[in-house]
Design a protein around this motif. Structure first.
Motif, PDB file in Angstrom:
ATOM      1  N   LEU A 151      -8.825  -1.147  -6.504  1.00 12.82           N
ATOM      2  CA  LEU A 151      -8.359  -1.920  -5.254  1.00 12.82           C
ATOM      3  C   LEU A 151      -9.280  -2.094  -4.271  1.00 12.82           C
ATOM      4  N   GLU A 152      -9.610  -3.102  -3.758  1.00 11.23           N
ATOM      5  CA  GLU A 152     -10.472  -3.208  -2.429  1.00 11.23           C
ATOM      6  C   GLU A 152      -9.914  -2.410  -1.404  1.00 11.23           C
ATOM      7  N   GLU A 153     -10.724  -1.740  -0.543  1.00  6.96           N
ATOM      8  CA  GLU A 153     -10.320  -0.812   0.660  1.00  6.96           C
ATOM      9  C   GLU A 153     -10.058  -1.748   1.810  1.00  6.96           C
ATOM     10  N   ASN A 154      -8.941  -2.595   1.868  1.00  9.02           N
ATOM     11  CA  ASN A 154      -8.430  -3.364   2.979  1.00  9.02           C
ATOM     12  C   ASN A 154      -7.256  -3.286   3.366  1.00  9.02           C
ATOM     13  N   GLN A 155      -6.780  -3.801   4.626  1.00  7.93           N
ATOM     14  CA  GLN A 155      -5.362  -3.722   5.171  1.00  7.93           C
ATOM     15  C   GLN A 155      -4.403  -4.291   3.829  1.00  7.93           C
ATOM     16  N   HIS A 156      -4.451  -5.155   3.070  1.00  6.30           N
ATOM     17  CA  HIS A 156      -3.268  -5.266   2.238  1.00  6.30           C
ATOM     18  C   HIS A 156      -3.341  -4.416   1.210  1.00  6.30           C
ATOM     19  N   THR A 157      -4.712  -3.462   0.691  1.00  3.44           N
ATOM     20  CA  THR A 157      -4.152  -2.576  -0.180  1.00  3.44           C
ATOM     21  C   THR A 157      -3.729  -1.174   0.542  1.00  3.44           C
ATOM     22  N   PHE A 158      -4.024  -1.003   1.885  1.00  2.67           N
ATOM     23  CA  PHE A 158      -3.243   0.139   2.716  1.00  2.67           C
ATOM     24  C   PHE A 158      -1.858  -0.173   2.902  1.00  2.67           C
ATOM     25  N   ILE A 159      -1.182  -1.420   2.711  1.00  3.54           N
ATOM     26  CA  ILE A 159       0.034  -1.813   3.103  1.00  3.54           C
ATOM     27  C   ILE A 159       0.826  -1.476   1.591  1.00  3.54           C
ATOM     28  N   LEU A 160      -0.007  -1.980   0.690  1.00  2.00           N
ATOM     29  CA  LEU A 160       0.513  -1.797  -0.728  1.00  2.00           C
ATOM     30  C   LEU A 160       0.521  -0.343  -1.259  1.00  2.00           C
ATOM     31  N   LEU A 161      -0.185   0.455  -1.006  1.00  2.00           N
ATOM     32  CA  LEU A 161      -0.269   1.961  -1.163  1.00  2.00           C
ATOM     33  C   LEU A 161       0.962   2.655  -0.538  1.00  2.00           C
ATOM     34  N   LYS A 162       1.153   2.371   0.711  1.00  3.52           N
ATOM     35  CA  LYS A 162       2.373   2.600   1.488  1.00  3.52           C
ATOM     36  C   LYS A 162       3.616   2.609   0.635  1.00  3.52           C
ATOM     37  N   ARG A 163       3.668   1.132   0.212  1.00  3.48           N
ATOM     38  CA  ARG A 163       4.850   1.036  -0.370  1.00  3.48           C
ATOM     39  C   ARG A 163       5.119   1.539  -1.743  1.00  3.48           C
ATOM     40  N   LEU A 164       3.904   1.795  -2.497  1.00  5.03           N
ATOM     41  CA  LEU A 164       4.218   2.556  -3.688  1.00  5.03           C
ATOM     42  C   LEU A 164       4.302   3.933  -3.619  1.00  5.03           C
ATOM     43  N   ALA A 165       3.818   4.475  -2.504  1.00  2.00           N
ATOM     44  CA  ALA A 165       4.200   5.795  -2.066  1.00  2.00           C
ATOM     45  C   ALA A 165       5.691   6.101  -1.667  1.00  2.00           C
ATOM     46  N   GLN A 166       6.288   5.083  -1.220  1.00  2.00           N
ATOM     47  CA  GLN A 166       7.683   5.201  -0.511  1.00  2.00           C
ATOM     48  C   GLN A 166       8.756   4.667  -1.579  1.00  2.00           C
ATOM     49  N   GLU A 167       8.280   4.229  -2.750  1.00  2.00           N
ATOM     50  CA  GLU A 167       9.239   3.733  -3.532  1.00  2.00           C
ATOM     51  C   GLU A 167       9.927   4.716  -4.315  1.00  2.00           C
ATOM     52  N   ASP A 168      11.254   4.691  -4.838  1.00  2.00           N
ATOM     53  CA  ASP A 168      11.708   6.119  -5.364  1.00  2.00           C
ATOM     54  C   ASP A 168      12.279   5.404  -6.721  1.00  2.00           C
ATOM     55  N   ASP A 169      11.232   5.802  -7.831  1.00  2.00           N
ATOM     56  CA  ASP A 169      11.646   5.215  -8.952  1.00  2.00           C
ATOM     57  C   ASP A 169      11.765   6.265 -10.090  1.00  2.00           C
ATOM     58  N   LEU A 170      11.760   7.547  -9.719  1.00  2.00           N
ATOM     59  CA  LEU A 170      11.901   8.780 -10.443  1.00  2.00           C
ATOM     60  C   LEU A 170      13.209   8.829 -10.974  1.00  2.00           C
ATOM     61  N   SER A 171      14.010   8.299 -10.567  1.00  2.00           N
ATOM     62  CA  SER A 171      15.490   8.469 -11.390  1.00  2.00           C
ATOM     63  C   SER A 171      15.680   7.640 -12.332  1.00  2.00           C
ATOM     64  N   LEU A 172      14.649   6.725 -12.619  1.00  2.00           N
ATOM     65  CA  LEU A 172      14.605   5.945 -13.969  1.00  2.00           C
ATOM     66  C   LEU A 172      14.575   6.790 -15.181  1.00  2.00           C
ATOM     67  N   PRO A 173      14.924   6.406 -16.226  1.00  2.00           N
ATOM     68  CA  PRO A 173      14.877   7.261 -17.391  1.00  2.00           C
ATOM     69  C   PRO A 173      13.440   7.230 -17.986  1.00  2.00           C
ATOM     70  N   TYR A 174      12.836   7.974 -18.642  1.00  2.00           N
ATOM     71  CA  TYR A 174      11.604   8.080 -19.194  1.00  2.00           C
ATOM     72  C   TYR A 174      11.733   6.950 -20.403  1.00  2.00           C
ATOM     73  N   PRO A 175      10.549   6.119 -20.738  1.00  2.00           N
ATOM     74  CA  PRO A 175       9.403   6.191 -19.821  1.00  2.00           C
ATOM     75  C   PRO A 175       9.204   5.239 -18.652  1.00  2.00           C
ATOM     76  N   TYR A 176      10.256   4.867 -17.955  1.00  2.00           N
ATOM     77  CA  TYR A 176      10.165   3.654 -17.211  1.00  2.00           C
ATOM     78  C   TYR A 176       9.932   4.185 -15.707  1.00  2.00           C
ATOM     79  N   SER A 177       9.934   5.420 -15.589  1.00  2.00           N
ATOM     80  CA  SER A 177       9.325   6.080 -14.248  1.00  2.00           C
ATOM     81  C   SER A 177       7.760   6.213 -14.318  1.00  2.00           C
ATOM     82  N   ARG A 178       7.145   6.017 -13.190  1.00  2.00           N
ATOM     83  CA  ARG A 178       5.804   6.304 -13.215  1.00  2.00           C
ATOM     84  C   ARG A 178       5.492   7.696 -13.143  1.00  2.00           C
TER      85      ARG A 178
END
Length: 224
Positions: A151-178
Motif C-alpha cells: 500500500l502507498e504511504e498516504n492519508q488514505h492508507t493511514f485511515i484504512l489501517l486505523k480502521r483495520l486495527a479497530q475492527e473486531d472480527d476475532l469472534s468470527l469462527p475459524y477460518p473467517y477471522s484474520r
C-alpha cells in the motif's frame, strides 16, 4: 512513426514488445494510438501468458466469487503471484486474482467493505476451489500481508489501517477471522511508518487495542 519500425504489423510489434522489460510497457503504450490499441487488446496479453506461463493457458475457469477476467487481468494476477506474493514458489493464478481483488477493494476512494467480508470472500473462493480450511486461511494471510506491504504511504492508507486495527472480527469462527500476524503487521505499520500521523487520542486508542491482542508489545510501538 514514419520510420519502417512504426509500419510493422501488430503481430510483429507484439513480438518486439514481449522482449522489452515490463516496467517500460506503460511508457511504450503512449507512443501512438496503434501501440495503445495493442496494449488494450487481448492478443498481446494472450501471447505474453502463453510465453511466460504456458501451463496457465490450459487452466479452466473456477467456481467462486472472484472471476478470472480478461487476459490482461490474468497476466497481472500471474505476475503478482510470482513476483509479489510468493517469490520462488510455484505460480498460482487464483492467488494472484485474490491479491488483485483485495488490493482493489482496499484502494477504493470510498471506504471499502469491512475486512471480515473481504477476508470471508477470499476464504470462500479458496474453499470452493478445493483448498482445506487451514490452507485457505494460510493463503489468505499471505495475500493480506502482501497487499498491506504494497500500500502507498498516504492519508488514505493511514485511515484504512486505523480502521483495520479497530475492527473486531476475532469472534468470527475459524477460518473467517484474520490471523494475528496480519493484525500485527497492521499495528506495526501504524506505530512505525505512520507514527507521525497519530495524535494523542489515536495513539492511546490504538495502543489499547494492541494491548488487548498482543503481549508483550515491542518497544518500537511504545512512546508517543
Amino acid at each position: 512513426m514514419n520510420h519502417a519500425f512504426g509500419k510493422l504489423p501488430d503481430h510483429l510489434l507484439i513480438e518486439v514488445f514481449l522482449r522489452i522489460p515490463i516496467c517500460e510497457w506503460a511508457q511504450i503504450s503512449c507512443v501512438s494510438k496503434q501501440w495503445a490499441s495493442i496494449f488494450r487488446g487481448e492478443s498481446l496479453w494472450q501471447t505474453a501468458i502463453a510465453r511466460t506461463w504456458p501451463f496457465a493457458s490450459h487452466r479452466k475457469r473456477w467456481p467462486g466469487p472472484i472471476p478470472r477476467g480478461s487476459c490482461r487481468r490474468r497476466y497481472a494476477a500471474l505476475y503478482a503471484s510470482e513476483h509479489i506474493i510468493a517469490p520462488g514458489v510455484e505460480t498460482d493464478e487464483l492467488i494472484g486474482h485474490a491479491f488483485l481483488f483485495l488490493k482493489e477493494q482496499l484502494d477504493r476512494s470510498i471506504l471499502p467493505p469491512p475486512s471480515s467480508i473481504l477476508h470471508g470472500t477470499i476464504i470462500d473462493q479458496f474453499i470452493a476451489c478445493g483448498k482445506s480450511k487451514d490452507n485457505a486461511h494460510e493463503l489468505a494471510s499471505h495475500i493480506w500481508l502482501a497487499v498491506i506491504n504494497n500500500l502507498e504511504e498516504n492519508q488514505h492508507t493511514f485511515i484504512l489501517l486505523k480502521r483495520l486495527a479497530q475492527e473486531d472480527d476475532l469472534s468470527l469462527p475459524y477460518p473467517y477471522s484474520r490471523s494475528y500476524k496480519v493484525l500485527w503487521r497492521v499495528f506495526d505499520k501504524l506505530f512505525t511508518d505512520f507514527r507521525d500521523c497519530l495524535n494523542r487520542v489515536d495513539y492511546s486508542d490504538l495502543l489499547s487495542c494492541a494491548k488487548s491482542l498482543f503481549q508483550p508489545l515491542p518497544s518500537s510501538w511504545l512512546g508517543y
